[in-house]
Design an enzyme around this catalytic site. Structure first.
Site, PDB file in Angstrom:
ATOM      1  N   LYS A 234       0.869  -5.360  -1.137  1.00 49.02           N
ATOM      2  CA  LYS A 234      -0.484  -5.085  -0.645  1.00 49.02           C
ATOM      3  C   LYS A 234      -1.370  -4.496  -1.744  1.00 49.02           C
ATOM      4  CE  LYS A 234       0.026  -0.474   1.255  1.00 49.02           C
ATOM      5  NZ  LYS A 234      -0.121   0.466   2.320  1.00 49.02           N
TER       6      LYS A 234
ATOM      7  N   LYS B 282       7.826   5.562  -0.306  1.00 46.59           N
ATOM      8  CA  LYS B 282       7.284   6.657  -1.123  1.00 46.59           C
ATOM      9  C   LYS B 282       8.414   7.504  -1.705  1.00 46.59           C
ATOM     10  CE  LYS B 282       2.630   7.282   0.639  1.00 46.59           C
ATOM     11  NZ  LYS B 282       1.695   8.137   1.348  1.00 46.59           N
TER      12      LYS B 282
ATOM     13  N   LYS C 296      -4.168   1.319  -4.625  1.00 52.70           N
ATOM     14  CA  LYS C 296      -4.713   2.071  -5.741  1.00 52.70           C
ATOM     15  C   LYS C 296      -3.635   2.359  -6.786  1.00 52.70           C
ATOM     16  CE  LYS C 296      -7.161   6.049  -7.053  1.00 52.70           C
ATOM     17  NZ  LYS C 296      -6.836   7.457  -7.147  1.00 52.70           N
TER      18      LYS C 296
END
Ligand code: TYM
Length: 337
Positions: free
Chosen positions: A200, A118, A203
């Site tokens: 993976k 992130k 969203k």
């Protein structure tokens, strides 16, 4: 029954209110929660405090909390059988996170894979919340003294940190927290993007054709599945290394139908990818069409969502209060009432 009985196992897990749940969230998480809520004392959190670690719009966050809760309910989580709570409504998560942070080595947080990931994506907003995120997550779990935490594969490292922090706290301040066990499902723990089957399903995938949302229209689901990336071969065989796309579709089929990989291989022997994809699409549509219908019904009824959360919040706060009195006493905090 969702009363607090002394001998039933306590299950806790949470998901961020990031709007629409995708098939990975459903198979890796919510589907198993529904089964668990039949047997155990369950607390399922919508973790809005986690959701503000990346740039967001406050009005959207509120909308997403409603949507996320409606999706949980549409997937089969019955507020009469489990406790659905909103993290920011419960007093204690942030307080315990602070206490745990004071025994958590900084280096351990800097090594978290999801933080590194992130941090590289949000270079312009590298706030401390992103680094501290796993400590808040540990607090979410330990504050319920949970026995079991069902999660997808990607949360494994965070659960390990949680267990470390529980052990550290217990040895420094005497036995307080149960050491929670992760429950990672065999099928569905890591659903990959249909377009990039090496990453993976998510969203935030820039190619949204790779992500199946549980509220997608059946025609959209079919279209995404039929255009899923496979390989130049034509054999339906589970082989993550060399056939990531086909293996991912097999995982989806297996998790939804209960068929083993061997069964699926036998069923599609000699048939092409077209037939296989069509069968996967049928299974997905059969599973998700009723969820979508229910979601449309529940999301039109705000009061129903609010009363589910109000009820769950009450039960969650009761449990948290008991544990936090103990924690405050042990760390030497006082209360003057
Ligand atoms: P979140 O909101 O990203 O995801 C919610 C749940 O869905 C699982 N999941 C997947 N499973 C299989 N395949 C995928 N592609 C996939 N993507 C997501 C996740 O593993 C998770 O179980 N940090 C957590 C939220 C959290 C939490 C907690 C979880 C906060 N506090 C306490 C458990 C206990 C998260 O971001 O999950």
């Amino acid at each position: 029954m969702n009363g607090e009985s002394e001998n039933r196992k306590v299950v806790l897990t949470c998901a961020q209110p990031t709007g629409k749940l995708h098939l990975g969230n459903y198979l890796g998480a919510v589907k198993n929660w529904v089964e668990m809520s039949e047997k155990y004392e369950c607390y399922f959190g919508v973790v809005d405090m986690h959701a503000i670690t990346i740039p967001y719009v406050p009005a959207d966050l509120k909308k997403n909390v409603y949507e996320c809760t409606a999706q949980y309910m549409a997937c089969g989580l019955d507020p009469e059988k489990c406790n659905l709570f909103l993290q920011s409504s419960i007093v204690g998560h942030a307080e315990l996170a602070w206490i745990l942070g004071c025994i958590c080595p900084l280096g351990q947080l800097e090594r978290m894979t999801q933080y590194k990931d992130k941090a590289s994506k949000h270079k312009e907003n590298l706030n401390s919340g992103l680094l501290y995120y796993p400590v808040l997550m540990a607090s979410d779990i330990l504050i319920y003294n949970a026995d079991v935490v069902p999660v997808g594969e990607d949360q494994k490292q965070h659960i390990e940190l949680t267990r470390d922090l529980a052990q550290k706290f217990n040895s420094r301040y005497s036995d307080t927290f149960k050491i929670p066990e992760p429950y990672i499902p065999q099928a569905g723990a890591r659903i990959m993007s249909l377009q990039t089957p090496t990453s993976k399903m998510s969203k935030s995938d820039p190619n949204q054709n790779g992500t199946l949302y549980i509220t997608d229209d059946p025609a959209v689901l079919r279209k995404k599945i039929m255009s899923a990336v496979t390989d130049s071969d034509s054999e339906v065989r589970y082989d993550i290394e060399n056939k990531a796309g086909v293996s991912n579709l097999m995982s989806i089929m297996s998790a939804l139908s209960g068929k083993s990989f061997d069964d699926i291989e036998t069923e599609f022997k000699g048939k092409g990818y077209g037939d296989f994809k069509k069968a996967v699409a049928d299974v997905v549509v059969d599973a998700l069409a009723p969820v979508r219908e229910k979601f449309l019904e529940i999301s039109a009824d705000k009061k129903r969502i609010e009363s589910a959360l109000a009820k769950g919040n009450q039960a969650a706060q009761r449990r948290v209060n008991r544990l936090m009195s103990k924690v405050y006493r042990k760390v030497g905090f006082m209360r003057f009432e």
